[in-house]
Motif scaffolding. Structure first.
Motif, PDB file in Angstrom:
ATOM      1  N   THR A  84       0.850  -1.189   0.000  1.00 53.00           N
ATOM      2  CA  THR A  84       0.000   0.000   0.000  1.00 53.00           C
ATOM      3  C   THR A  84       0.886   1.240   0.000  1.00 53.00           C
ATOM      4  N   ALA A  85       0.295   2.341  -0.396  1.00 49.37           N
ATOM      5  CA  ALA A  85       1.025   3.604  -0.392  1.00 49.37           C
ATOM      6  C   ALA A  85       0.215   4.650   0.356  1.00 49.37           C
ATOM      7  N   ALA A  86       0.894   5.493   1.108  1.00 46.49           N
ATOM      8  CA  ALA A  86       0.236   6.609   1.793  1.00 46.49           C
ATOM      9  C   ALA A  86       1.176   7.809   1.737  1.00 46.49           C
ATOM     10  N   LEU A  87       0.624   9.008   1.823  1.00 44.58           N
ATOM     11  CA  LEU A  87       1.464  10.202   1.806  1.00 44.58           C
ATOM     12  C   LEU A  87       2.216  10.327   3.113  1.00 44.58           C
ATOM     13  N   THR A  88       3.456  10.780   3.051  1.00 45.64           N
ATOM     14  CA  THR A  88       4.204  11.132   4.265  1.00 45.64           C
ATOM     15  C   THR A  88       3.801  12.556   4.647  1.00 45.64           C
ATOM     16  N   ALA A  89       4.305  13.040   5.778  1.00 46.04           N
ATOM     17  CA  ALA A  89       4.014  14.425   6.195  1.00 46.04           C
ATOM     18  C   ALA A  89       4.472  15.385   5.095  1.00 46.04           C
ATOM     19  N   HIS A  90       5.649  15.105   4.572  1.00 44.80           N
ATOM     20  CA  HIS A  90       6.191  15.921   3.491  1.00 44.80           C
ATOM     21  C   HIS A  90       5.251  15.894   2.282  1.00 44.80           C
ATOM     22  N   GLY A  91       4.734  14.681   1.995  1.00 40.76           N
ATOM     23  CA  GLY A  91       3.812  14.530   0.874  1.00 40.76           C
ATOM     24  C   GLY A  91       2.528  15.305   1.096  1.00 40.76           C
ATOM     25  N   ARG A  92       2.053  15.297   2.341  1.00 34.15           N
ATOM     26  CA  ARG A  92       0.803  16.012   2.619  1.00 34.15           C
ATOM     27  C   ARG A  92       0.978  17.512   2.430  1.00 34.15           C
ATOM     28  N   SER A  93       2.144  18.020   2.851  1.00 34.55           N
ATOM     29  CA  SER A  93       2.315  19.462   2.666  1.00 34.55           C
ATOM     30  C   SER A  93       2.495  19.780   1.183  1.00 34.55           C
ATOM     31  N   ALA A 135      -2.347  13.868  -5.486  1.00 30.92           N
ATOM     32  CA  ALA A 135      -3.714  14.331  -5.241  1.00 30.92           C
ATOM     33  C   ALA A 135      -4.624  13.157  -4.887  1.00 30.92           C
ATOM     34  N   ALA A 136      -4.461  12.035  -5.607  1.00 24.62           N
ATOM     35  CA  ALA A 136      -5.304  10.863  -5.346  1.00 24.62           C
ATOM     36  C   ALA A 136      -5.082  10.357  -3.924  1.00 24.62           C
ATOM     37  N   LEU A 137      -3.819  10.347  -3.488  1.00 28.41           N
ATOM     38  CA  LEU A 137      -3.522   9.832  -2.154  1.00 28.41           C
ATOM     39  C   LEU A 137      -3.984  10.793  -1.063  1.00 28.41           C
ATOM     40  N   SER A 138      -3.997  12.086  -1.386  1.00 26.79           N
ATOM     41  CA  SER A 138      -4.387  13.036  -0.340  1.00 26.79           C
ATOM     42  C   SER A 138      -5.914  13.058  -0.177  1.00 26.79           C
ATOM     43  N   ALA A 139      -6.627  12.488  -1.158  1.00 23.59           N
ATOM     44  CA  ALA A 139      -8.088  12.495  -1.088  1.00 23.59           C
ATOM     45  C   ALA A 139      -8.626  11.416  -0.147  1.00 23.59           C
ATOM     46  N   VAL A 140      -7.771  10.468   0.272  1.00 23.43           N
ATOM     47  CA  VAL A 140      -8.253   9.392   1.140  1.00 23.43           C
ATOM     48  C   VAL A 140      -7.478   9.407   2.453  1.00 23.43           C
ATOM     49  N   SER A 141      -8.091   8.865   3.491  1.00 21.95           N
ATOM     50  CA  SER A 141      -7.418   8.903   4.784  1.00 21.95           C
ATOM     51  C   SER A 141      -6.589   7.638   5.017  1.00 21.95           C
ATOM     52  N   ALA A 142      -7.005   6.505   4.422  1.00 18.08           N
ATOM     53  CA  ALA A 142      -6.284   5.248   4.654  1.00 18.08           C
ATOM     54  C   ALA A 142      -5.282   5.001   3.523  1.00 18.08           C
ATOM     55  N   PRO A 143      -4.256   4.192   3.784  1.00 19.92           N
ATOM     56  CA  PRO A 143      -3.323   3.832   2.703  1.00 19.92           C
ATOM     57  C   PRO A 143      -4.070   3.141   1.560  1.00 19.92           C
ATOM     58  N   HIS A 183      11.357  10.607  -3.550  1.00 17.30           N
ATOM     59  CA  HIS A 183      11.289  12.033  -3.194  1.00 17.30           C
ATOM     60  C   HIS A 183      10.905  12.225  -1.730  1.00 17.30           C
ATOM     61  N   GLY A 184      10.533  11.118  -1.032  1.00 14.84           N
ATOM     62  CA  GLY A 184      10.130  11.252   0.367  1.00 14.84           C
ATOM     63  C   GLY A 184       8.683  11.693   0.538  1.00 14.84           C
ATOM     64  N   LEU A 185       7.912  11.642  -0.531  1.00 12.64           N
ATOM     65  CA  LEU A 185       6.527  12.110  -0.437  1.00 12.64           C
ATOM     66  C   LEU A 185       5.572  10.986  -0.042  1.00 12.64           C
ATOM     67  N   VAL A 186       5.974   9.756  -0.344  1.00 12.56           N
ATOM     68  CA  VAL A 186       5.080   8.619  -0.163  1.00 12.56           C
ATOM     69  C   VAL A 186       5.795   7.529   0.630  1.00 12.56           C
ATOM     70  N   ALA A 187       5.037   6.868   1.522  1.00  9.01           N
ATOM     71  CA  ALA A 187       5.591   5.708   2.235  1.00  9.01           C
ATOM     72  C   ALA A 187       4.903   4.453   1.716  1.00  9.01           C
ATOM     73  N   ILE A 188       5.704   3.433   1.398  1.00  6.67           N
ATOM     74  CA  ILE A 188       5.141   2.176   0.903  1.00  6.67           C
ATOM     75  C   ILE A 188       5.228   1.148   2.018  1.00  6.67           C
ATOM     76  N   ALA A 189       4.116   0.442   2.273  1.00 12.63           N
ATOM     77  CA  ALA A 189       4.114  -0.555   3.352  1.00 12.63           C
ATOM     78  C   ALA A 189       3.579  -1.884   2.838  1.00 12.63           C
ATOM     79  N   GLU A 190       3.945  -2.960   3.538  1.00  7.42           N
ATOM     80  CA  GLU A 190       3.381  -4.272   3.238  1.00  7.42           C
ATOM     81  C   GLU A 190       2.353  -4.548   4.312  1.00  7.42           C
ATOM     82  N   GLU A 191       1.167  -4.977   3.941  1.00 11.31           N
ATOM     83  CA  GLU A 191       0.243  -5.394   4.994  1.00 11.31           C
ATOM     84  C   GLU A 191      -0.397  -6.727   4.671  1.00 11.31           C
TER      85      GLU A 191
END
Ligand code: ADP
Ligand code: ZN
Length: 744
Positions: free
Chosen positions: A115-124, A146-154, A176-184
């Motif tokens: 999954t991917a989610a925005l980091t703090a840097h990505g959110r700003s 923009a797509a990632l910032s529109a949702v709250s969950a990864p 770029h440090g904007l997105v964090a990728i995780a395995e779930e």
């Protein structure tokens, strides 16, 4: 030393025997083991422990045991052995259909997804706090942020991919440090599909008198807790699904499990959704359109015993349910229950065999039962349960026949939609009612011929003409058997004359004619070409269900089991498409298709009508389908089968011998037949052929076929097995089909 027999994933191989070295524990039947074969190591499945003295002296040693407990339940292993024996298939092939995807890899259980989610840097960055100039994001990267910032969950990467955002792109954003990728860890839920939601059913609904008495009959059979087969013969719209649901609840209530087979889940997602609604997460689903991961997860849930009910297509008949009490085979006549590759099993027949071994009730449901099943009901082998009327006494559709010979005489040879049908469509459109139009042939036109030299535009690999499809840049001709495709040239490839004529027509042309004729109508098309893209079929069906489409044109895909209450008219363009085929089941298929498609009309409050165009209005399959007279059809057809000695009155085996040349195939087939003939009289069977198959060439190979017909399958199988074993060099060139459905 101890020995085990193992099924390995190699076509045509019988069981192989391996020695269990002292360092390894003796594996259980159904456990997976790693074994050497040639210079490779493969994952096989333990089938049995042969007697000590039966083991060959040179048996190789097992390398590893993957499971402490059986991976496949022993009952399923035995069922696979029966399949391999009955259908003359390799045991490895039979085991393969019962294994979930990925079972040959060591790891199983939960899988992970990324999954991917925005980091703090990505959110700003998304909020516009960091300037693009600093980051130098491309337009696509900005879109992804923009797509990632529109949702709250990864968001799963797979979902992002569907929106056109690739893993590559996400990877660059992570750099770029904007997105964090995780395995779930993730257990996929195939019911997540949007279509699965929103099917409401009134649980307090009263059964009709007929339904109630049918249910009583079925519950009594289920209560005996032994093997029985009931044929539920209910006209279209008689409410069979409601009965399945209640019977399933009754059986689950008594602590046993239910297996429900359906022809194609994608075509009738509402049935699966209904069961999901009634049984919640005690339902598992098994069909080939699921991703491997989904199928694997569902299989593991079944194996763990946390489900009461499995819904699936034919291979679900091997689902690892330990306490089977009921098997439902919906639309039991449907030919998609037959697998057309090894092992060539029939899901319905394997279901009956499984139930007989496990003491379960089988319910075979259909408005147009197969000749086989109805014959068994007539002879008393199966119980017959009948629903003669539609729910709420809704009448069956009134059927009208248009004789196309008259139509051609009056309107010329290019008519696609008759005046009668066009008027009926016009009428429904003006009343905002819906229309289904069937033509069981896809493509735009069905052949290309040179008017000067007569050259047919045939497939170079198969003895069949290429079908023409409309393409963005012209006409594309494609072989529906081998997928060869080529643009249709301007001039003949033989004589260079520029007079190429397109003849015959399929669903694409019907759609075109409808669009020209009814420009304001919203028209959708359902055939294998239009639904190639994942999700396209679900989307078309749900748009039609939501009345966002007025007309649905399609092949037999639209004739099956759908319940669209808004449809009041069904048009059939050429009722006789299948009648010209050299297939003894042609009349049965035509009758089924016409009855089923007419059954799509008038399922709501308004009256339904069917208009059937045909060149052979007097053919009994057409005539009796118009009257929706199943029993009349059965009697006529069974007499024909008896006279010609065809199934279900005799057992049949079809063998096709392939060769690089016709002579090669013919000589081999003749030799096989010559050897079989020695035992034919003692075995009580006759041999027909060899003769060129109707599809004389397929994928570059020549095909010669012969048939065995007789009263006893066992003897025919035995004879074939012996002959083929004595000719190992031809094994790979002979395809044997026991109880064949497709004899072309
Ligand atoms: P079949 O499978 O026999 O063609 P379905 O099970 O699709 O028929 O039922 C036809 C329609 O009738 C469905 O819309 C179903 O919800 C509805 N139906 C079934 N039983 C009843 C009932 N007892 N009362 C009212 N409607 C019913
Ligand atoms: Zn081809």
């Amino acid at each position: 030393m101890q020995f085990i027999s193992v099924a390995v994933p190699v076509p045509f191989l019988d069981l192989l025997t391996y020695a269990v070295p002292p360092s390894l524990a003796m594996p259980a039947v159904g456990a997976r083991v790693r074994v050497p074969i040639g210079s490779r190591t493969v994952t096989g499945c333990v089938i049995e422990a042969p007697a000590q003295n039966a083991a060959p002296a040179d048996a190789r040693e097992l390398i590893e045991v993957l499971d402490d407990e059986p991976f496949l339940p022993p009952a399923v292993v035995e069922l696979c052995q029966w399949v391999a024996d009955y259908y003359l298939a390799g045991i490895g092939d039979a085991i393969a259909v019962a294994l979930p995807p990925g079972a040959r890899e060591k790891a199983s259980g939960f899988r992970t997804r990324r999954t991917a989610a925005l980091t703090a840097h990505g959110r700003s960055a998304a909020a516009g706090d960091a300037s693009d100039a600093d980051l130098r994001l491309t337009a696509r990267q900005r879109e992804a942020v923009a797509a990632l910032s529109a949702v709250s969950a990864p968001l799963p990467l797979s979902e992002l991919r569907e929106r056109g955002i690739t893993a590559d792109l996400v990877g660059r954003l992570a750099k770029h440090g904007l997105v964090a990728i995780a395995e779930e860890a993730h257990e996929r839920d195939p019911f997540e599909d949007a279509l699965m939601a929103g099917v409401a059913r009134d649980p307090a609904r009263q059964l009709t008198v007929e339904q109630a008495s049918a249910l009583e009959q079925l519950e009594a059979l289920a209560g005996r807790r032994d093997f029985r087969v009931a044929l539920l013969h209910g006209v279209t719209g008689s409410g069979k699904t409601e009965l399945y649901l209640r019977l399933a609840r009754c059986v689950c209530g008594s602590g046993r499990q239910v297996l429900m087979l359906v022809p194609e889940i994608a075509l009738t997602p509402s049935v699966a959704a209904l069961f999901r609604g009634a049984f919640g997460d005690r339902v598992a689903i098994q069909h080939s359109a699921l991703s491997d991961g989904e199928r694997h997860d569902q299989w593991q849930r079944i194996r763990r015993g946390v489900v009461d009910l499995v819904i699936g297509t034919r291979s679900a008949v091997f689902a690892p349910l330990p306490r089977l009490g009921l098997v439902i085979v919906d639309e039991e006549h449907d030919s998609s229950y037959k697998q057309e590759e090894a092992p060539r099993y029939h899901g319905r027949d394997v279901a009956v065999m499984r139930a007989s071994r496990e003491g379960a009730l089988v319910v075979l449901g259909s408005a147009t039962p197969s000749m086989e099943s109805y014959q068994n009901a007539v002879s008393g082998k199966y119980e017959r349960v009948v629903l003669e009327r539609r729910v709420l006494d809704r009448p069956l559709a009134a059927v009208r026949v248009v004789n196309m010979r008259d139509e051609y005489a009056a309107e010329g040879p290019d008519v696609v939609i008759s005046r009668d049908l066009a008027a009926a469509i016009e009428d429904r459109l003006s009343r905002r009612e819906q229309v289904v139009v069937l033509l069981n042939r896809r493509g735009y036109s069905t052949a290309v011929v040179c008017r000067q030299c007569g050259d047919m535009f045939d497939c170079p690999n198969c003895s069949i003409s290429l079908t023409v499809h409309a393409a963005r840049n012209g006409w594309r001709a494609r072989c529906h058997y081998c997928n060869y495709s080529v643009m249709v040239p301007k001039a003949c490839r033989k004589c260079a004359a520029p007079y190429l004529e397109h003849t015959g027509f399929g669903t694409e042309k019907v759609e075109q004619h409808l669009c020209d004729r009814f420009p304001d109508a919203r028209i959708g098309r359902v055939d294998r070409d239009s639904v190639r893209r994942k999700g396209a079929l679900a989307s078309l069906l749900s748009r039609f269900a939501a009345a966002e489409l007025d007309v649905l044109v399609g092949t037999q895909m639209i004739a099956k089991g759908h319940d669209f209450p808004g449809v009041t008219l069904v048009g059939v363009i050429s009722a006789d498409v299948g009648l010209g085929l050299a297939d003894f089941r042609a009349a049965e298929r035509t009758f089924q298709l016409l009855t089923q498609v007419a059954g799509r009309a008038g399922r709501g409050e308004r009256l339904g009508e069917a208009v059937i165009q045909t060149l052979y209005p007097e053919h009994y399959s057409v005539r009796l389908a118009c009257g929706q007279d199943y029993v009349g059809f059965f009697e006529k057809e069974i007499n024909f089968r008896r006279g010609m000695k065809y199934p279900p009155l005799v057992a049949m085996v079809n063998a096709v011998v392939r060769g690089r040349t016709f002579d090669d195939a013919m000589q081999t087939a003749a030799e096989v037949v010559r050897r079989l003939a020695d035992g034919a009289q003692a075995g009580g069977f006759t041999i027909l052929g060899p003769a060129p198959a109707p599809l004389a060439k397929l994928r570059g190979e020549h095909r010669v076929q012969f048939f065995l017909k007789g009263a006893r399958r066992a003897e025919m199988r035995q004879a074939l097995r012996a002959v083929v074993a004595a000719m190992p060099e031809v094994r790979r060139r002979v395809t044997i089909d026991v109880d064949p459905l497709n004899v072309l």
